[in-house]
Design a protein around this motif. Structure first.
Motif, PDB file in Angstrom:
ATOM      1  N   ALA A 253      17.978  18.489  -0.334  1.00  0.00           N
ATOM      2  CA  ALA A 253      16.798  18.470  -1.200  1.00  0.00           C
ATOM      3  C   ALA A 253      16.114  17.105  -1.155  1.00  0.00           C
ATOM      4  O   ALA A 253      14.882  17.020  -1.112  1.00  0.00           O
ATOM      5  CB  ALA A 253      17.200  18.809  -2.635  1.00  0.00           C
ATOM      6  N   ILE A 254      16.902  16.033  -1.153  1.00  0.00           N
ATOM      7  CA  ILE A 254      16.332  14.686  -1.065  1.00  0.00           C
ATOM      8  C   ILE A 254      15.629  14.484   0.272  1.00  0.00           C
ATOM      9  O   ILE A 254      14.512  13.944   0.342  1.00  0.00           O
ATOM     10  CB  ILE A 254      17.438  13.634  -1.273  1.00  0.00           C
ATOM     11  CG1 ILE A 254      17.942  13.679  -2.716  1.00  0.00           C
ATOM     12  CG2 ILE A 254      16.927  12.235  -0.940  1.00  0.00           C
ATOM     13  CD1 ILE A 254      19.152  12.813  -2.966  1.00  0.00           C
TER      14      ILE A 254
ATOM     15  N   GLU B 171       0.809  -1.220   0.000  1.00  0.00           N
ATOM     16  CA  GLU B 171       0.000   0.000   0.000  1.00  0.00           C
ATOM     17  C   GLU B 171       0.846   1.276   0.000  1.00  0.00           C
ATOM     18  O   GLU B 171       0.349   2.372  -0.252  1.00  0.00           O
ATOM     19  CB  GLU B 171      -0.949   0.018   1.200  1.00  0.00           C
ATOM     20  CG  GLU B 171      -0.259  -0.137   2.554  1.00  0.00           C
ATOM     21  CD  GLU B 171      -0.239  -1.581   3.032  1.00  0.00           C
ATOM     22  OE1 GLU B 171      -0.210  -1.788   4.251  1.00  0.00           O
ATOM     23  OE2 GLU B 171      -0.264  -2.490   2.174  1.00  0.00           O
ATOM     24  N   HIS B 172       2.154   1.138   0.321  1.00  0.00           N
ATOM     25  CA  HIS B 172       3.045   2.303   0.319  1.00  0.00           C
ATOM     26  C   HIS B 172       3.855   2.413  -0.967  1.00  0.00           C
ATOM     27  O   HIS B 172       4.654   3.347  -1.102  1.00  0.00           O
ATOM     28  CB  HIS B 172       4.004   2.230   1.509  1.00  0.00           C
ATOM     29  CG  HIS B 172       3.321   2.225   2.842  1.00  0.00           C
ATOM     30  ND1 HIS B 172       2.386   3.171   3.196  1.00  0.00           N
ATOM     31  CD2 HIS B 172       3.439   1.387   3.902  1.00  0.00           C
ATOM     32  CE1 HIS B 172       1.946   2.924   4.425  1.00  0.00           C
ATOM     33  NE2 HIS B 172       2.571   1.829   4.877  1.00  0.00           N
ATOM     34  N   HIS B 173       3.661   1.488  -1.916  1.00  0.00           N
ATOM     35  CA  HIS B 173       4.490   1.498  -3.114  1.00  0.00           C
ATOM     36  C   HIS B 173       4.215   2.714  -4.002  1.00  0.00           C
ATOM     37  O   HIS B 173       5.135   3.225  -4.657  1.00  0.00           O
ATOM     38  CB  HIS B 173       4.266   0.204  -3.910  1.00  0.00           C
ATOM     39  CG  HIS B 173       4.956  -0.975  -3.295  1.00  0.00           C
ATOM     40  ND1 HIS B 173       4.939  -2.232  -3.873  1.00  0.00           N
ATOM     41  CD2 HIS B 173       5.674  -1.101  -2.153  1.00  0.00           C
ATOM     42  CE1 HIS B 173       5.622  -3.075  -3.112  1.00  0.00           C
ATOM     43  NE2 HIS B 173       6.072  -2.415  -2.064  1.00  0.00           N
ATOM     44  N   ILE B 174       2.981   3.164  -4.036  1.00  0.00           N
ATOM     45  CA  ILE B 174       2.659   4.348  -4.856  1.00  0.00           C
ATOM     46  C   ILE B 174       3.391   5.575  -4.320  1.00  0.00           C
ATOM     47  O   ILE B 174       3.985   6.351  -5.084  1.00  0.00           O
ATOM     48  CB  ILE B 174       1.132   4.584  -4.886  1.00  0.00           C
ATOM     49  CG1 ILE B 174       0.434   3.418  -5.579  1.00  0.00           C
ATOM     50  CG2 ILE B 174       0.820   5.898  -5.599  1.00  0.00           C
ATOM     51  CD1 ILE B 174      -1.078   3.535  -5.600  1.00  0.00           C
ATOM     52  N   LYS B 175       3.366   5.738  -2.990  1.00  0.00           N
ATOM     53  CA  LYS B 175       4.074   6.873  -2.396  1.00  0.00           C
ATOM     54  C   LYS B 175       5.585   6.735  -2.602  1.00  0.00           C
ATOM     55  O   LYS B 175       6.283   7.726  -2.869  1.00  0.00           O
ATOM     56  CB  LYS B 175       3.753   6.969  -0.906  1.00  0.00           C
ATOM     57  CG  LYS B 175       4.445   8.134  -0.207  1.00  0.00           C
ATOM     58  CD  LYS B 175       4.041   8.249   1.243  1.00  0.00           C
ATOM     59  CE  LYS B 175       2.613   8.756   1.363  1.00  0.00           C
ATOM     60  NZ  LYS B 175       2.245   9.033   2.767  1.00  0.00           N
ATOM     61  N   LEU B 176       6.108   5.496  -2.491  1.00  0.00           N
ATOM     62  CA  LEU B 176       7.538   5.266  -2.718  1.00  0.00           C
ATOM     63  C   LEU B 176       7.915   5.627  -4.151  1.00  0.00           C
ATOM     64  O   LEU B 176       8.943   6.279  -4.381  1.00  0.00           O
ATOM     65  CB  LEU B 176       7.875   3.804  -2.426  1.00  0.00           C
ATOM     66  CG  LEU B 176       9.321   3.373  -2.729  1.00  0.00           C
ATOM     67  CD1 LEU B 176      10.297   4.130  -1.857  1.00  0.00           C
ATOM     68  CD2 LEU B 176       9.479   1.864  -2.535  1.00  0.00           C
ATOM     69  N   GLN B 177       7.100   5.208  -5.106  1.00  0.00           N
ATOM     70  CA  GLN B 177       7.367   5.533  -6.504  1.00  0.00           C
ATOM     71  C   GLN B 177       7.344   7.042  -6.730  1.00  0.00           C
ATOM     72  O   GLN B 177       8.184   7.590  -7.456  1.00  0.00           O
ATOM     73  CB  GLN B 177       6.338   4.851  -7.399  1.00  0.00           C
ATOM     74  CG  GLN B 177       6.579   5.087  -8.888  1.00  0.00           C
ATOM     75  CD  GLN B 177       5.534   4.398  -9.748  1.00  0.00           C
ATOM     76  OE1 GLN B 177       4.561   3.867  -9.229  1.00  0.00           O
ATOM     77  NE2 GLN B 177       5.720   4.412 -11.055  1.00  0.00           N
TER      78      GLN B 177
ATOM     79  N   GLN C 122      10.377  11.992  -7.802  1.00  0.00           N
ATOM     80  CA  GLN C 122      10.679  13.391  -7.492  1.00  0.00           C
ATOM     81  C   GLN C 122      12.141  13.573  -7.085  1.00  0.00           C
ATOM     82  O   GLN C 122      12.738  14.618  -7.375  1.00  0.00           O
ATOM     83  CB  GLN C 122       9.738  13.882  -6.394  1.00  0.00           C
ATOM     84  CG  GLN C 122       8.287  13.943  -6.853  1.00  0.00           C
ATOM     85  CD  GLN C 122       7.408  14.748  -5.921  1.00  0.00           C
ATOM     86  OE1 GLN C 122       7.836  15.106  -4.831  1.00  0.00           O
ATOM     87  NE2 GLN C 122       6.197  15.028  -6.352  1.00  0.00           N
ATOM     88  N   ILE C 123      12.727  12.573  -6.419  1.00  0.00           N
ATOM     89  CA  ILE C 123      14.152  12.652  -6.092  1.00  0.00           C
ATOM     90  C   ILE C 123      14.976  12.681  -7.367  1.00  0.00           C
ATOM     91  O   ILE C 123      15.915  13.480  -7.516  1.00  0.00           O
ATOM     92  CB  ILE C 123      14.562  11.468  -5.192  1.00  0.00           C
ATOM     93  CG1 ILE C 123      14.025  11.668  -3.777  1.00  0.00           C
ATOM     94  CG2 ILE C 123      16.092  11.323  -5.149  1.00  0.00           C
ATOM     95  CD1 ILE C 123      14.276  10.489  -2.860  1.00  0.00           C
ATOM     96  N   LYS C 124      14.624  11.806  -8.323  1.00  0.00           N
ATOM     97  CA  LYS C 124      15.342  11.790  -9.599  1.00  0.00           C
ATOM     98  C   LYS C 124      15.226  13.141 -10.295  1.00  0.00           C
ATOM     99  O   LYS C 124      16.230  13.690 -10.780  1.00  0.00           O
ATOM    100  CB  LYS C 124      14.778  10.680 -10.487  1.00  0.00           C
ATOM    101  CG  LYS C 124      15.485  10.561 -11.836  1.00  0.00           C
ATOM    102  CD  LYS C 124      14.805   9.544 -12.731  1.00  0.00           C
ATOM    103  CE  LYS C 124      13.456  10.050 -13.219  1.00  0.00           C
ATOM    104  NZ  LYS C 124      12.849   9.147 -14.223  1.00  0.00           N
ATOM    105  N   GLY C 125      14.020  13.696 -10.334  1.00  0.00           N
ATOM    106  CA  GLY C 125      13.836  14.997 -10.982  1.00  0.00           C
ATOM    107  C   GLY C 125      14.588  16.108 -10.281  1.00  0.00           C
ATOM    108  O   GLY C 125      15.198  16.966 -10.934  1.00  0.00           O
ATOM    109  N   ALA C 126      14.574  16.100  -8.938  1.00  0.00           N
ATOM    110  CA  ALA C 126      15.253  17.160  -8.182  1.00  0.00           C
ATOM    111  C   ALA C 126      16.762  17.107  -8.398  1.00  0.00           C
ATOM    112  O   ALA C 126      17.410  18.142  -8.600  1.00  0.00           O
ATOM    113  CB  ALA C 126      14.923  17.029  -6.691  1.00  0.00           C
TER     114      ALA C 126
END
Length: 375
Positions: A328-329, A185-191, A196-200
């Motif tokens: 930032a991360i 149930e936390h995989h969507i938030k993890l993704q 967003q980490i990759k983008g930042a």
């Protein structure tokens, strides 16, 4: 029946302090191992679009696309270093002229001090000799440590491309490992967090590259206007060293002043070099950095400065460079975890315009509501 156990604040605070001490201790003791890995992680995230392009568009195998991306980056860095080395060899040919101009410049300064401050040449040179002798003694004591540090730095730089290749090669493996640590149930938030980490990180590193190019161009133009030799080399060195907070631009300024002595020892040229560096720094600090970097990373200045200082204490120059992307991360993670969301808010720079303390509630007036609220 609610089985949730509420832990008192002072216990949670104690756990937080212990965790911070433990993390800091691990970073300090293992910085020689962790710093190259973290730098490789940033580089891997930066090269990820190239790897994906080779994978998806050109149908390269994963190992070949990762190898190609790393080789491309290493070749680019080696090309820049080769150009710098070639230009430095030209400066080395002018070393005799530089030494003569430095001697003349020092004589002018000594005459200025004697005329305006009534300090004789003998007293000035005696003071310089005393300082030089102390510096030589300290230098002999630290030369072994310096050579060891340089050797370790070269080894770390050699390991970074290897770490980068392995991170790119096993990136899916690492993501699946993270997925196994959390419930489904936390995989969507993890993704969402990983995306967003990759983008930042990509935005931050690309912003630094743009800032480096802009500083290099502005410095080269300014030095060309005042008539300094080797303007392209000095511009590139200034842009690269500008990536190092605080001390980078100081080192670049000293190198530029020494290089300007290949032509003439005139004080006006040296003052021109100093003015060019100051003007470029004013433009960088007040226009380029806020426009390019601050739009990529939403970290307030107070937290940034503290993070850079702590990073410098833990990992030296590499720690100072890594401080902002790590912050930032952390902010991205904190913002999406309810229990630590206040820390994410503290690190951000979207602060309310005003604050009203009332008896039963706290009222924050942000940019949208400030005009409607009365103090």
């Amino acid at each position: 029946m609610d089985s949730t156990i509420k832990i008192p604040f002072y216990i949670r605070l104690a756990f937080t302090v212990v965790n911070l001490i433990g993390i800091t201790f691990i970073l300090c003791m293992g910085n020689s191992i962790l710093m190259p890995i973290l730098l490789a992680f940033l580089l891997a995230v930066l090269l990820l679009p190239i790897v994906n392009f080779l994978n998806l568009k050109l149908r390269f195998p994963n190992i070949l696309s990762s190898t190609t991306a790393v080789i491309f980056f290493v070749a680019l860095i080696l090309g820049i270093l080769a150009f710098i080395s070639y230009e430095i060899s030209d400066i080395a040919n002018d070393f005799a002229e530089i030494r003569k101009n430095i001697t003349f410049f020092i004589s002018e300064i000594e005459q200025f001090i004697r005329t305006n401050f009534h300090v004789s040449l003998w007293e000035q040179r005696k003071y310089i000799d005393d300082v030089t002798q102390d510096s030589v003694k300290k230098g002999k004591e630290t030369i072994g440590t310096t050579l060891l540090s340089i050797t370790n730095s070269i080894l770390d730089l050699a390991l970074i491309p290897i770490y980068t290749f392995l991170i790119l090669l096993y990136r899916t493996h690492f993501i699946l490992f993270l997925a196994k640590l959390f419930k489904k149930e936390h995989h969507i938030k993890l993704q969402e967090i990983l995306t967003q980490i990759k983008g930042a990180v990509q935005n931050y590193i690309s912003g630094l590259i743009l800032e480096m190019i802009a500083v290099s161009a502005l410095t080269s133009i300014g030095l060309y206007i005042i008539g300094v030799k080797y303007v392209i080399l000095l511009g590139i060195i200034t842009g690269i060293l500008n990536l190092i907070p605080y001390i980078g631009i100081l080192i670049a300024g000293i190198l530029t002043i020494l290089s300007s002595l290949t032509g003439t020892p005139e004080v006006s040229l040296i003052l021109g070099v100093i003015i060019v560096n100051l003007v470029v720094q004013l433009i960088d600090n007040n226009i380029l950095f806020p426009m390019i970097i601050n739009t990529k990373v939403q970290i307030n200045a107070f937290v940034s400065i503290i993070g850079i200082i702590i990073g410098g204490q833990i990992g030296g120059i590499a720690g100072m460079f890594l401080a902002i992307p790590i912050l930032a991360i952390l902010k991205l993670v904190f913002d999406r975890i309810e229990s630590v969301a206040p820390w994410g808010y503290l690190m951000g720079d979207n602060l309310p315009k005003s604050f009203i303390w009332r008896t039963k509630k706290l009222s924050f007036n942000d940019s949208e509501t400030a005009t409607k609220s009365k103090p």
